[in-house]
Design an enzyme around this catalytic site. Sequence first.
Site, PDB file in Angstrom:
ATOM      1  N   ASN A   1       0.606  -1.092  -0.108  1.00 28.16           N
ATOM      2  CA  ASN A   1       0.395   0.031  -0.077  1.00 28.16           C
ATOM      3  C   ASN A   1       0.337   0.717   0.379  1.00 28.16           C
ATOM      4  OD1 ASN A   1      -1.757   2.082   0.258  1.00 28.16           O
ATOM      5  ND2 ASN A   1      -2.996   0.247   1.852  1.00 28.16           N
TER       6      ASN A   1
ATOM      7  N   GLU B   1      -6.341  -6.065   4.519  1.00 29.98           N
ATOM      8  CA  GLU B   1      -5.173  -5.252   4.286  1.00 29.98           C
ATOM      9  C   GLU B   1      -4.234  -6.308   5.211  1.00 29.98           C
ATOM     10  OE1 GLU B   1      -5.848  -0.889   5.662  1.00 29.98           O
ATOM     11  OE2 GLU B   1      -4.172  -1.466   4.545  1.00 29.98           O
TER      12      GLU B   1
HETATM   13  N1  ING Z   1      -7.740   2.221   7.647  1.00 28.31           N
HETATM   14  C1  ING Z   1      -8.295   2.166   9.491  1.00 28.31           C
HETATM   15  C2  ING Z   1      -7.427   3.429   9.853  1.00 28.31           C
HETATM   16  O1  ING Z   1      -6.861   3.305  10.521  1.00 28.31           O
HETATM   17  C3  ING Z   1      -9.137   1.829  10.734  1.00 28.31           C
HETATM   18  C4  ING Z   1      -8.475   0.696  10.376  1.00 28.31           C
HETATM   19  C5  ING Z   1     -10.174   2.574  11.411  1.00 28.31           C
HETATM   20  C6  ING Z   1      -8.022   1.196  12.304  1.00 28.31           C
HETATM   21  C7  ING Z   1     -10.770   2.817  12.596  1.00 28.31           C
HETATM   22  C8  ING Z   1      -8.872   1.404  13.817  1.00 28.31           C
HETATM   23  C9  ING Z   1     -10.109   2.630  13.734  1.00 28.31           C
HETATM   24  O2  ING Z   1      -8.154   4.421   9.356  1.00 28.31           O
HETATM   25  C10 ING Z   1      -6.950   2.598   7.248  1.00 28.31           C
HETATM   26  N2  ING Z   1      -7.059   1.897   5.642  1.00 28.31           N
HETATM   27  O3  ING Z   1      -5.794   1.676   7.563  1.00 28.31           O
END
Ligand code: ING
Length: 303
Positions: A109, A145
Amino acid sequence: SRIMTVAAAQMGPIARDESRQAVVARLIDMLRQAKDRGADLVVYPELCLTTFFPRWMMEDQDEVDSWFERTMPNPAVNPLFEAARESEVGFCLGYAELAQEDGGTRRFNTAILVDKAGRVALKYRKVHLPGHAEPQEGRKFQHLEKRYFEPGNLGFPVRRVMDANMGLCICNDRRWPETYRVMGLQDVEMVLCGYNTPTDHVQDPAINRLSDFHNHLSMQAGAYQNATWVVGVAKGGVEEGSEMITHSAIFAPSGEIVAQAATMEDEVVTFACDLEMGRKYKETIFNFAAHREPDAYRLIVER
Ligand code: ING
């Protein structure tokens, strides 16, 4: 003062069947808006060429790989590179990278920073991969991911680009203090961070209702504690049924939010950032050489 006028180019949803050409036209439209507002740099979200595909379990590797870019630039994004070069604007682009490296196929990514001459001046591969490698029971949307990418292998580099000490991170990275501190120790002046953040990441409404708060909290803290500008840029809105946060924003080294998006659509937010603003903090409160005690922090790297 040393002014970098930066544009956070927030994106609304990208549909699963939206072509890269259609998406690139949206990116170019925002680049032109940013240029009209005097921007030197345009920052696009994480994985800004496609829908957030890790929300689905895909068995067929060819289907998975259809979401990746094998070269960068490439025919689909060349119009963006050309528009940026003509406008003499730098930009930061997030995409899924499929690379042939060390004798194998690697998938990351990734984000790149392209300077005003169209050169790729800095490349970063997301270190902190949230979610899971296997589909989870009971989730309306997966977060795979860890299945589709491997952790980044480039560290957190800081490079002098466009007369500024620039650093990149991606989405979940912004929640980890180590991300900013490794760049802070390289005297970073501006951190560019795209994100795709579903509001149902954990199965707990008490946490999910704080998604916006935790988003800004993470970047305000990172900015202040390392005396750096942070530009947080969302792809959000309801994308293929999955709600993702927006509120893209620009954070000053004071930790203050100086500009933020008001919609859940494509929206350009700009601010004239004085890159000298962090200096006073780095000479006093966050003078790392004078105040940090690394011997007391060993646990952080010893796990
Ligand atoms: N998405 C989210 C982020 O870290 C997440 C995953 C969402 C983690 C909400 C914790 C709380 O913003 C990605 N793509 O990392």
